[in-house]
Design an enzyme around this catalytic site. Sequence first.
Site, short mmCIF file in Angstrom:
data_model
loop_
_atom_site.label_atom_id
_atom_site.label_comp_id
_atom_site.label_asym_id
_atom_site.label_seq_id
_atom_site.Cartn_x
_atom_site.Cartn_y
_atom_site.Cartn_z
CG PHE A 64 48.99 -6.13 37.72
CD1 PHE A 64 48.87 -6.98 36.64
CD2 PHE A 64 50.22 -5.50 37.91
CE1 PHE A 64 49.93 -7.19 35.76
CE2 PHE A 64 51.29 -5.72 37.07
CZ PHE A 64 51.14 -6.57 35.98
CE LYS A 231 58.78 -1.40 42.49
NZ LYS A 231 60.00 -1.75 41.81
CG ASP A 232 52.35 -1.43 36.18
OD1 ASP A 232 52.31 -0.65 35.22
OD2 ASP A 232 52.49 -2.66 36.05
CB ALA A 233 50.05 4.37 37.47
#
Length: 629
Positions: A64, A231-233
């Site tokens: 991802f 942002k996504d971890a």
Amino acid sequence: MGNVLSRNGSLGSVLGKRRADHEDRDNVKRMRAEPTETDAGITAFVNPTLPGFRGIIKYRIEDFIVQEVDLDGHVVRLTSLDANAIDQKEKEIKARIPKMTESEFDDHIAQLFGEDLSKQLRALLNTPNDTETVLTFEFTREQRFAFYDAFDQLHLKKKPLMFAKEGILTVKWPKDETEQGRDPAPNFEALGGEYLQFHVYKSGVENAKAVSWIAQYAGVKEGKIGFAGTKDARAVTVQAMTIQKARVKNLLQAREELNERNIYIGDFNYVPNGLTLGDLKGNRFSIVLRDVSGISEQEIVRSVDSLKENGFINYFGMQRFGTGAIMTHEIGYQILKKEFQEACELILKPRPGERTDFENARIKWQETKDPEQVAKLFPRAAASENAVLRSYTRFPNDHKKAILSLPRRMLSMYLHAYQSYVWNHVVSERIKRFGCDKPLVGDIVLEETGNASKNKSSGRGRGRGRGRGGSAGRRLPTMRKQPKVLTEEDLDSYSIEDVVYPIPGHRTVYPKNEIGDIYRDLLEKDQITFDKSEQYMKDLAGDYRPMLAKADDLEWSLIRYDDPCAPLCYTDLDKITNKDEPTNIPDGKHLALLIEFTLGTSQYATMALREILRYDTSSKAQARHVHNE
């Protein structure tokens, strides 16, 4: 959560039923074990005929990848870890600085501070081995800058230490290499601007933690670091950050510590404006869905083509609502309803599936209601819980003060989650009743008014008129858009992609049709009014969000592989370190789908994937998927 989509449903009625389940700790087991998409109002699809299929999201963190898209539409990439370009530019700038002779320098210092000081300074400069003599004198701000400029023009191979503090300038020779003084600042204007911009690549690191580590190891204040978005971890992410008047060498010294924490920085550049929240156009996603099954390759083509052509419902994704059994919008609901004690109880109550330290602290609260004692049990990461307990310790039973003591970002998160919850539910009901292929009379679109906004940035940041990192941001004045309610005559002029639905607030204009009635009924039954006389509700003016979103520049490919953990995505760091690109094994026993696309701000990649996968995208639901061997 029950069927909140019906005209007779409301969040309040559902929470009322659940409240009894919280009355003692033994009933915690009967709580919802984990949130689902249905609990967040996510129930509809743009194309209901797609078959759906199995595919594992985020099996590896590298599956991802999120790369920021800046305001100019460029994808932010990490391309270089060195600072050679900056070093070369600084050398070129220094070479262009006019050179002073010693006599010219002495005359200049005499004009600034007088003959006596000029002679004392000359004597000091002529005896670099004299580490005992210390020269001190008063200065004005203008004198200090002129003094430093003169030293730059003297082009000394070795410079004395210089300290400026509280109007006193100190000059001396260092006793050893560990003693450091002023490091002359570069000519920021000549370099390109006073903000050092750099690209940050991180893997599996939360945004706030990355900023904290960069600040710690580079020796800068955390609040000075500007960025456009979080942002996504659990992903590989690449984004730009800025620091005002920072030096590249300080960041280079931090690299080893950062690399150990899976953070890599590079692409250093000086720019005229810093970053603040919102200074981005969107994000570019590269996502691998592993172990794809339950669908033919022909059906995969049909599903991805449908996503590309028709888009997806622009739901607020599950990240908005948290991962615990008590969802963020439930707390926000109680705050908006001014049931502050109940909101505090929801924050502190036990919930299944948590870490032992959280569980023990919550149980102790149920047993003792002793905020001072319970605060010792919660870990530091429990920001909301610790804030409430600290407030209770100082102001017992003042539940409103406890809620208002929450960190600003947490309080906003709870309130915005309820607004998002309402939006999701209303849009799901709209699609259930009327589909999503054309506008309705009474629907809303946004139109330009012809008036540019007064502020350069609508940035949500720290300080009056400035964003995080001391920057006013980069967004140019934009034309204000106002809601327009569609009439019968308007329908041929607009498509479903123009239709927006309101995020409720105290300035919101609602659709003038059956969907507007759903908004009003839901808010009335939940007993919610957006009271701007309350300080914490002033920012809840409301907004408008497109019902549908498109995945732009969508590309995809199928990959065959044997090893379940084989890398299937080629990251920026892989390219820099010259790792081999992932290869397709034609007869590999597993199938993966690599899908890449760009989304605008506040659009969720998981909601785009949901349109083709047709199963719950919540993190806990995903965690149950096991790769077939």
